[in-house]
Write a protein that holds these residues in place. Sequence first.
Motif, PDB file in Angstrom:
ATOM      1  N   VAL A 154       0.850  -1.195   0.000  1.00  0.00           N
ATOM      2  CA  VAL A 154       0.000   0.000   0.000  1.00  0.00           C
ATOM      3  C   VAL A 154       0.883   1.241   0.000  1.00  0.00           C
ATOM      4  N   GLU A 155       0.666   2.091  -0.989  1.00  0.00           N
ATOM      5  CA  GLU A 155       1.440   3.329  -1.114  1.00  0.00           C
ATOM      6  C   GLU A 155       0.894   4.379  -0.157  1.00  0.00           C
ATOM      7  N   PRO A 156       1.758   5.081   0.564  1.00  0.00           N
ATOM      8  CA  PRO A 156       1.279   6.194   1.378  1.00  0.00           C
ATOM      9  C   PRO A 156       0.717   7.289   0.458  1.00  0.00           C
ATOM     10  N   GLU A 157      -0.153   8.109   0.992  1.00  0.00           N
ATOM     11  CA  GLU A 157      -0.816   9.130   0.175  1.00  0.00           C
ATOM     12  C   GLU A 157       0.148   9.997  -0.633  1.00  0.00           C
ATOM     13  N   PRO A 158       1.262  10.504  -0.070  1.00  0.00           N
ATOM     14  CA  PRO A 158       2.158  11.333  -0.889  1.00  0.00           C
ATOM     15  C   PRO A 158       2.723  10.585  -2.108  1.00  0.00           C
ATOM     16  N   ALA A 159       3.066   9.319  -1.933  1.00  0.00           N
ATOM     17  CA  ALA A 159       3.601   8.529  -3.046  1.00  0.00           C
ATOM     18  C   ALA A 159       2.515   8.297  -4.095  1.00  0.00           C
ATOM     19  N   PHE A 160       1.333   7.916  -3.647  1.00  0.00           N
ATOM     20  CA  PHE A 160       0.221   7.677  -4.573  1.00  0.00           C
ATOM     21  C   PHE A 160      -0.094   8.956  -5.335  1.00  0.00           C
ATOM     22  N   ALA A 161      -0.228  10.057  -4.621  1.00  0.00           N
ATOM     23  CA  ALA A 161      -0.571  11.337  -5.245  1.00  0.00           C
ATOM     24  C   ALA A 161       0.494  11.766  -6.251  1.00  0.00           C
ATOM     25  N   SER A 162       1.763  11.466  -5.979  1.00  0.00           N
ATOM     26  CA  SER A 162       2.821  11.868  -6.912  1.00  0.00           C
ATOM     27  C   SER A 162       2.653  11.182  -8.260  1.00  0.00           C
ATOM     28  N   ARG A 163       2.057   9.999  -8.278  1.00  0.00           N
ATOM     29  CA  ARG A 163       1.849   9.275  -9.529  1.00  0.00           C
ATOM     30  C   ARG A 163       0.749   9.914 -10.374  1.00  0.00           C
ATOM     31  N   LEU A 164      -0.092  10.719  -9.754  1.00  0.00           N
ATOM     32  CA  LEU A 164      -1.125  11.423 -10.518  1.00  0.00           C
ATOM     33  C   LEU A 164      -0.524  12.539 -11.358  1.00  0.00           C
ATOM     34  N   ASP A 165       0.661  13.006 -10.989  1.00  0.00           N
ATOM     35  CA  ASP A 165       1.312  14.106 -11.701  1.00  0.00           C
ATOM     36  C   ASP A 165       2.330  13.651 -12.733  1.00  0.00           C
ATOM     37  N   VAL A 166       2.737  12.395 -12.704  1.00  0.00           N
ATOM     38  CA  VAL A 166       3.749  11.894 -13.634  1.00  0.00           C
ATOM     39  C   VAL A 166       3.023  11.221 -14.796  1.00  0.00           C
ATOM     40  N   ALA A 167       3.208  11.778 -15.993  1.00  0.00           N
ATOM     41  CA  ALA A 167       2.549  11.235 -17.190  1.00  0.00           C
ATOM     42  C   ALA A 167       1.070  10.984 -16.921  1.00  0.00           C
ATOM     43  N   ALA A 168       0.412  11.982 -16.377  1.00  0.00           N
ATOM     44  CA  ALA A 168      -0.978  11.858 -15.944  1.00  0.00           C
ATOM     45  C   ALA A 168      -1.934  11.252 -16.967  1.00  0.00           C
ATOM     46  N   PRO A 169      -1.741  11.456 -18.272  1.00  0.00           N
ATOM     47  CA  PRO A 169      -2.729  10.865 -19.188  1.00  0.00           C
ATOM     48  C   PRO A 169      -2.815   9.351 -19.133  1.00  0.00           C
ATOM     49  N   PHE A 170      -1.819   8.679 -18.538  1.00  0.00           N
ATOM     50  CA  PHE A 170      -1.848   7.224 -18.477  1.00  0.00           C
ATOM     51  C   PHE A 170      -2.531   6.702 -17.212  1.00  0.00           C
ATOM     52  N   ASN A 171      -2.872   7.581 -16.295  1.00  0.00           N
ATOM     53  CA  ASN A 171      -3.583   7.197 -15.065  1.00  0.00           C
ATOM     54  C   ASN A 171      -5.072   7.278 -15.339  1.00  0.00           C
ATOM     55  N   LEU A 172      -5.776   6.176 -15.118  1.00  0.00           N
ATOM     56  CA  LEU A 172      -7.188   6.119 -15.486  1.00  0.00           C
ATOM     57  C   LEU A 172      -8.048   5.608 -14.345  1.00  0.00           C
ATOM     58  N   ALA A 173      -9.313   6.039 -14.371  1.00  0.00           N
ATOM     59  CA  ALA A 173     -10.300   5.601 -13.386  1.00  0.00           C
ATOM     60  C   ALA A 173     -11.511   5.032 -14.115  1.00  0.00           C
ATOM     61  N   ALA A 174     -12.154   4.075 -13.503  1.00  0.00           N
ATOM     62  CA  ALA A 174     -13.445   3.576 -13.968  1.00  0.00           C
ATOM     63  C   ALA A 174     -14.418   3.819 -12.828  1.00  0.00           C
ATOM     64  N   GLU A 175     -15.452   4.583 -13.119  1.00  0.00           N
ATOM     65  CA  GLU A 175     -16.413   4.895 -12.065  1.00  0.00           C
ATOM     66  C   GLU A 175     -17.837   4.749 -12.573  1.00  0.00           C
ATOM     67  N   ARG A 176     -18.728   4.518 -11.637  1.00  0.00           N
ATOM     68  CA  ARG A 176     -20.152   4.432 -11.929  1.00  0.00           C
ATOM     69  C   ARG A 176     -20.877   5.200 -10.839  1.00  0.00           C
ATOM     70  N   ASP A 177     -21.676   6.149 -11.259  1.00  0.00           N
ATOM     71  CA  ASP A 177     -22.494   6.937 -10.330  1.00  0.00           C
ATOM     72  C   ASP A 177     -21.665   7.512  -9.184  1.00  0.00           C
ATOM     73  N   GLY A 178     -20.467   8.016  -9.519  1.00  0.00           N
ATOM     74  CA  GLY A 178     -19.611   8.653  -8.529  1.00  0.00           C
ATOM     75  C   GLY A 178     -18.797   7.711  -7.669  1.00  0.00           C
ATOM     76  N   THR A 179     -18.914   6.411  -7.897  1.00  0.00           N
ATOM     77  CA  THR A 179     -18.165   5.429  -7.122  1.00  0.00           C
ATOM     78  C   THR A 179     -17.023   4.880  -7.969  1.00  0.00           C
ATOM     79  N   LEU A 180     -15.820   4.917  -7.426  1.00  0.00           N
ATOM     80  CA  LEU A 180     -14.647   4.386  -8.113  1.00  0.00           C
ATOM     81  C   LEU A 180     -14.696   2.859  -8.072  1.00  0.00           C
ATOM     82  N   LEU A 181     -14.735   2.257  -9.253  1.00  0.00           N
ATOM     83  CA  LEU A 181     -14.766   0.801  -9.363  1.00  0.00           C
ATOM     84  C   LEU A 181     -13.378   0.211  -9.575  1.00  0.00           C
ATOM     85  N   ALA A 182     -12.510   0.987 -10.228  1.00  0.00           N
ATOM     86  CA  ALA A 182     -11.160   0.510 -10.529  1.00  0.00           C
ATOM     87  C   ALA A 182     -10.302   1.707 -10.916  1.00  0.00           C
TER      88      ALA A 182
END
Length: 166
Positions: free
Chosen positions: A30-58
Motif C-alpha cells: 500500500v502506497e502512502p498518500e504522498p507517493a500515490f498522489a505523486s503518480r497522478l502528476d507523472v505522465a498523468a494521461p496514463f492514469n485512469l479511473a473507472a467509475e459508476r455513479d460517482g463510485t470508483l470501481l477501478a
Amino acid sequence: MSAPILTPLQPRHLPQALTLQAQVYPAFLVEPEPAFASRLDVAAPFNLAAERDGTLLAYLLAHGWTRESPPPVGAVLDRTTTGDTLYLHDLAVADVARGTGIGRMLVEAAFVDAVAAGITRAELIAVEGAGDYWRRLGFQPGAASPTLAATVAHYGPTARWMWRSL
C-alpha cells in the motif's frame, strides 16, 4: 445500472483510490498518500479511473518511466519524470467489479494513449500471483539484471518483472 465511465484518474479520486488500494493489496504494497498522489502528476494521461455513479470501481496508475528500472514501493516520484516505457504501477479493481473486464479496459486504454505518445513498450511488476492475468494481456516474464531483481524482490516473494511491446 449504468455502465462504468473511464476518465483520467484525478486528485478528486484520491480518497476512494486510497481506500480501494488498501482493500485489494497487502499492507506492505500500500502506497502512502504522498507517493500515490505523486503518480497522478507523472505522465498523468496514463492514469485512469473507472467509475459508476460517482463510485470508483477501478483505477490504473501508469506513467512514463525508464526501461527496466521500476520505482520502489512508496517512492514519491518527481513530476518532471518521463521515460521511454509505459510502467504500469498499480491496477486495482473493487470486488463488485471483478470479472467484468474493467481492468482490461483500463489497461487497453492506457496502451492506446501510450502508443499515441510514441511509447512502444510496457513493463510492470506482477504481484501477489497476478502473473497469469498479465500474461493474458500480452505480458511475458523477462530476465532481470541483479539491480532489477533486487527492486522486484521488494514487491514480495511472488513478484515477477514482466514486459510487452505495444
